[in-house]
Design a protein around this motif. Structure first.
Motif, PDB file in Angstrom:
ATOM      1  N   LEU A  22      30.135  29.442  39.699  1.00  0.00           N
ATOM      2  CA  LEU A  22      30.987  29.322  40.896  1.00  0.00           C
ATOM      3  C   LEU A  22      31.730  30.612  41.202  1.00  0.00           C
ATOM      4  O   LEU A  22      31.943  30.947  42.371  1.00  0.00           O
ATOM      5  CB  LEU A  22      31.967  28.164  40.721  1.00  0.00           C
ATOM      6  N   VAL A  23      32.114  31.365  40.187  1.00  0.00           N
ATOM      7  CA  VAL A  23      32.748  32.664  40.420  1.00  0.00           C
ATOM      8  C   VAL A  23      31.729  33.634  41.006  1.00  0.00           C
ATOM      9  O   VAL A  23      32.047  34.426  41.894  1.00  0.00           O
ATOM     10  CB  VAL A  23      33.373  33.215  39.111  1.00  0.00           C
ATOM     11  N   PHE A  24      30.503  33.575  40.508  1.00  0.00           N
ATOM     12  CA  PHE A  24      29.453  34.436  41.055  1.00  0.00           C
ATOM     13  C   PHE A  24      29.225  34.157  42.533  1.00  0.00           C
ATOM     14  O   PHE A  24      28.995  35.075  43.315  1.00  0.00           O
ATOM     15  CB  PHE A  24      28.163  34.235  40.256  1.00  0.00           C
ATOM     16  N   TRP A  25      29.270  32.888  42.908  1.00  0.00           N
ATOM     17  CA  TRP A  25      29.112  32.500  44.314  1.00  0.00           C
ATOM     18  C   TRP A  25      30.409  32.656  45.108  1.00  0.00           C
ATOM     19  O   TRP A  25      30.452  32.322  46.283  1.00  0.00           O
ATOM     20  CB  TRP A  25      28.654  31.060  44.429  1.00  0.00           C
ATOM     21  N   GLN A  26      31.458  33.120  44.462  1.00  0.00           N
ATOM     22  CA  GLN A  26      32.779  33.321  45.057  1.00  0.00           C
ATOM     23  C   GLN A  26      33.361  32.020  45.604  1.00  0.00           C
ATOM     24  O   GLN A  26      34.036  31.996  46.620  1.00  0.00           O
ATOM     25  CB  GLN A  26      32.712  34.392  46.138  1.00  0.00           C
ATOM     26  N   SER A  27      33.114  30.923  44.889  1.00  0.00           N
ATOM     27  CA  SER A  27      33.670  29.622  45.265  1.00  0.00           C
ATOM     28  C   SER A  27      34.863  29.246  44.396  1.00  0.00           C
ATOM     29  O   SER A  27      35.494  28.225  44.636  1.00  0.00           O
ATOM     30  CB  SER A  27      32.613  28.530  45.117  1.00  0.00           C
ATOM     31  N   LEU A  28      35.153  30.053  43.377  1.00  0.00           N
ATOM     32  CA  LEU A  28      36.211  29.746  42.427  1.00  0.00           C
ATOM     33  C   LEU A  28      36.949  31.029  42.103  1.00  0.00           C
ATOM     34  O   LEU A  28      36.329  32.090  41.923  1.00  0.00           O
ATOM     35  CB  LEU A  28      35.598  29.152  41.144  1.00  0.00           C
ATOM     36  N   SER A  29      38.272  30.937  42.028  1.00  0.00           N
ATOM     37  CA  SER A  29      39.057  32.128  41.704  1.00  0.00           C
ATOM     38  C   SER A  29      38.963  32.430  40.214  1.00  0.00           C
ATOM     39  O   SER A  29      38.618  31.579  39.400  1.00  0.00           O
ATOM     40  CB  SER A  29      40.523  31.916  42.100  1.00  0.00           C
ATOM     41  N   MET A  30      39.300  33.654  39.850  1.00  0.00           N
ATOM     42  CA  MET A  30      39.212  34.072  38.458  1.00  0.00           C
ATOM     43  C   MET A  30      40.227  33.335  37.591  1.00  0.00           C
ATOM     44  O   MET A  30      39.950  33.022  36.426  1.00  0.00           O
ATOM     45  CB  MET A  30      39.423  35.583  38.354  1.00  0.00           C
ATOM     46  N   GLU A  31      41.388  33.006  38.134  1.00  0.00           N
ATOM     47  CA  GLU A  31      42.399  32.275  37.368  1.00  0.00           C
ATOM     48  C   GLU A  31      41.917  30.871  37.028  1.00  0.00           C
ATOM     49  O   GLU A  31      42.085  30.400  35.910  1.00  0.00           O
ATOM     50  CB  GLU A  31      43.727  32.209  38.135  1.00  0.00           C
ATOM     51  N   ASP A  32      41.325  30.196  38.015  1.00  0.00           N
ATOM     52  CA  ASP A  32      40.777  28.865  37.762  1.00  0.00           C
ATOM     53  C   ASP A  32      39.598  28.936  36.792  1.00  0.00           C
ATOM     54  O   ASP A  32      39.425  28.066  35.940  1.00  0.00           O
ATOM     55  CB  ASP A  32      40.329  28.205  39.066  1.00  0.00           C
ATOM     56  N   HIS A  33      38.813  29.983  36.927  1.00  0.00           N
ATOM     57  CA  HIS A  33      37.678  30.192  36.022  1.00  0.00           C
ATOM     58  C   HIS A  33      38.154  30.273  34.580  1.00  0.00           C
ATOM     59  O   HIS A  33      37.586  29.633  33.692  1.00  0.00           O
ATOM     60  CB  HIS A  33      36.958  31.474  36.427  1.00  0.00           C
ATOM     61  N   LYS A  34      39.192  31.030  34.332  1.00  0.00           N
ATOM     62  CA  LYS A  34      39.716  31.172  32.973  1.00  0.00           C
ATOM     63  C   LYS A  34      40.238  29.844  32.438  1.00  0.00           C
ATOM     64  O   LYS A  34      40.007  29.500  31.276  1.00  0.00           O
ATOM     65  CB  LYS A  34      40.833  32.214  32.940  1.00  0.00           C
TER      66      LYS A  34
END
Length: 57
Positions: A22-34
Motif C-alpha cells: 500500500l505504501v508502494f501504491w501511495q495509498s498508505l502513509s509511512m506513519e501508518d505503515h510503521k
C-alpha cells in the motif's frame, strides 16, 4: 486452539506484507505503515512459535 493461533499469526504476517504494498501504491502513509508493521510483527512472533513447534516422534 491450534486453528485460532494459525489464523492470528497469518493475520499478523499479512500485516507485515500488505502495508508495504500500500505504501508502494501511495495509498498508505509511512506513519501508518510503521504502526501496522510493528503490530503485525508482534502478532506473528507472539503466536507462531506455539503452532510451529517441532513435534517429537
Amino acid at each position: 486452539m491450534n486453528i485460532l493461533l494459525k489464523i492470528v499469526s497469518f493475520f499478523g504476517l499479512g500485516l507485515t506484507v500488505v502495508p508495504s504494498i500500500l505504501v508502494f501504491w501511495q495509498s498508505l502513509s509511512m506513519e501508518d505503515h510503521k504502526f501496522y508493521m510493528i503490530f503485525g510483527m508482534i502478532l506473528w512472533f507472539a503466536t507462531s512459535p506455539f503452532w510451529m513447534k517441532e513435534q517429537e516422534l
